[in-house]
Write a protein that holds these residues in place. Sequence first.
Motif, PDB file in Angstrom:
ATOM      1  N   GLY A   1      31.107  26.722  36.055  1.00  0.00           N
ATOM      2  CA  GLY A   1      30.141  27.644  36.609  1.00  0.00           C
ATOM      3  C   GLY A   1      30.727  28.713  37.503  1.00  0.00           C
ATOM      4  O   GLY A   1      31.868  29.127  37.369  1.00  0.00           O
ATOM      5  N   GLU A   2      29.868  29.139  38.421  1.00  0.00           N
ATOM      6  CA  GLU A   2      30.177  30.290  39.259  1.00  0.00           C
ATOM      7  C   GLU A   2      31.409  30.080  40.134  1.00  0.00           C
ATOM      8  O   GLU A   2      32.178  31.009  40.361  1.00  0.00           O
TER       9      GLU A   2
ATOM     10  N   SER B   1      38.718  32.411  39.647  1.00  0.00           N
ATOM     11  CA  SER B   1      39.436  33.225  38.672  1.00  0.00           C
ATOM     12  C   SER B   1      39.499  34.679  39.121  1.00  0.00           C
ATOM     13  O   SER B   1      40.549  35.331  39.049  1.00  0.00           O
ATOM     14  N   LEU B   2      38.395  35.196  39.610  1.00  0.00           N
ATOM     15  CA  LEU B   2      38.352  36.568  40.101  1.00  0.00           C
ATOM     16  C   LEU B   2      39.265  36.731  41.318  1.00  0.00           C
ATOM     17  O   LEU B   2      39.984  37.730  41.431  1.00  0.00           O
ATOM     18  N   LEU B   3      39.267  35.750  42.200  1.00  0.00           N
ATOM     19  CA  LEU B   3      40.123  35.813  43.380  1.00  0.00           C
ATOM     20  C   LEU B   3      41.592  35.903  42.966  1.00  0.00           C
ATOM     21  O   LEU B   3      42.335  36.747  43.466  1.00  0.00           O
TER      22      LEU B   3
ATOM     23  N   LEU C   1      37.850  44.475  46.490  1.00  0.00           N
ATOM     24  CA  LEU C   1      38.358  44.322  45.112  1.00  0.00           C
ATOM     25  C   LEU C   1      37.498  43.364  44.295  1.00  0.00           C
ATOM     26  O   LEU C   1      37.246  43.605  43.110  1.00  0.00           O
ATOM     27  N   MET C   2      37.041  42.303  44.936  1.00  0.00           N
ATOM     28  CA  MET C   2      36.181  41.355  44.215  1.00  0.00           C
ATOM     29  C   MET C   2      34.853  41.990  43.848  1.00  0.00           C
ATOM     30  O   MET C   2      34.327  41.735  42.763  1.00  0.00           O
ATOM     31  N   LEU C   3      34.326  42.819  44.723  1.00  0.00           N
ATOM     32  CA  LEU C   3      33.080  43.527  44.398  1.00  0.00           C
ATOM     33  C   LEU C   3      33.284  44.527  43.264  1.00  0.00           C
ATOM     34  O   LEU C   3      32.437  44.662  42.395  1.00  0.00           O
ATOM     35  N   GLN C   4      34.409  45.218  43.278  1.00  0.00           N
ATOM     36  CA  GLN C   4      34.716  46.201  42.237  1.00  0.00           C
ATOM     37  C   GLN C   4      34.957  45.558  40.869  1.00  0.00           C
ATOM     38  O   GLN C   4      34.587  46.105  39.853  1.00  0.00           O
ATOM     39  N   HIS C   5      35.614  44.401  40.874  1.00  0.00           N
ATOM     40  CA  HIS C   5      36.038  43.786  39.615  1.00  0.00           C
ATOM     41  C   HIS C   5      35.172  42.603  39.198  1.00  0.00           C
ATOM     42  O   HIS C   5      35.432  41.993  38.170  1.00  0.00           O
ATOM     43  N   GLY C   6      34.209  42.259  40.023  1.00  0.00           N
ATOM     44  CA  GLY C   6      33.383  41.089  39.726  1.00  0.00           C
ATOM     45  C   GLY C   6      32.170  41.429  39.047  1.00  0.00           C
ATOM     46  O   GLY C   6      31.565  41.611  38.197  1.00  0.00           O
TER      47      GLY C   6
END
Length: 164
Positions: A98-99, A105-107, A159-164
């Motif tokens: 899940g999330e 993974s995003l981190l 970066l997480m907001l941009q790529h998530g």
Amino acid sequence: MDAKQKEFSQLVKNNQGLILKVSRLYTNSLEDEQDLFQEIVLQLWRSYDSFKGQSKITTWMYRVALNTAITLFRKKTKSPQTDELMDFHQRAFMEDDGEKQQQISLLYKVIKMLPNVERAIVMMYLDDIPYREIAENLGITEVNARVKMNRLKKTLKELMLQHG
């Protein structure tokens, strides 16, 4: 195997997670990760006799691992391929529960976007390494390590907001 080799082998076994983490954050394919892991172990072995016990063994291991990774990273001239990054994330997080796994993974993805020194700071911070040891490993002041990490928290969030 003599006593020194057994002791070193146990040290690597007990701290293989540290070596693996550095290997994963500075490579983009399983093959490169395995190569870097082996190179780090080799460099640890070569410098094992010079470890004087003036710092924690994990601090010394981080220093050797990061120096090895950054040196090899600089030697590589090819840029990472998107497919290799995807392979890494699929391999690292096979069980998608899940999330939470998506966030992890995003981190990792955004950490890999950071310059080498900043990547090292984040990795050690996530491993709960005290700022004093982070500073010692990187040759900066403890205050500088704290300031850099505070700035990096903002950068990672963006970066997480941009790529998530």
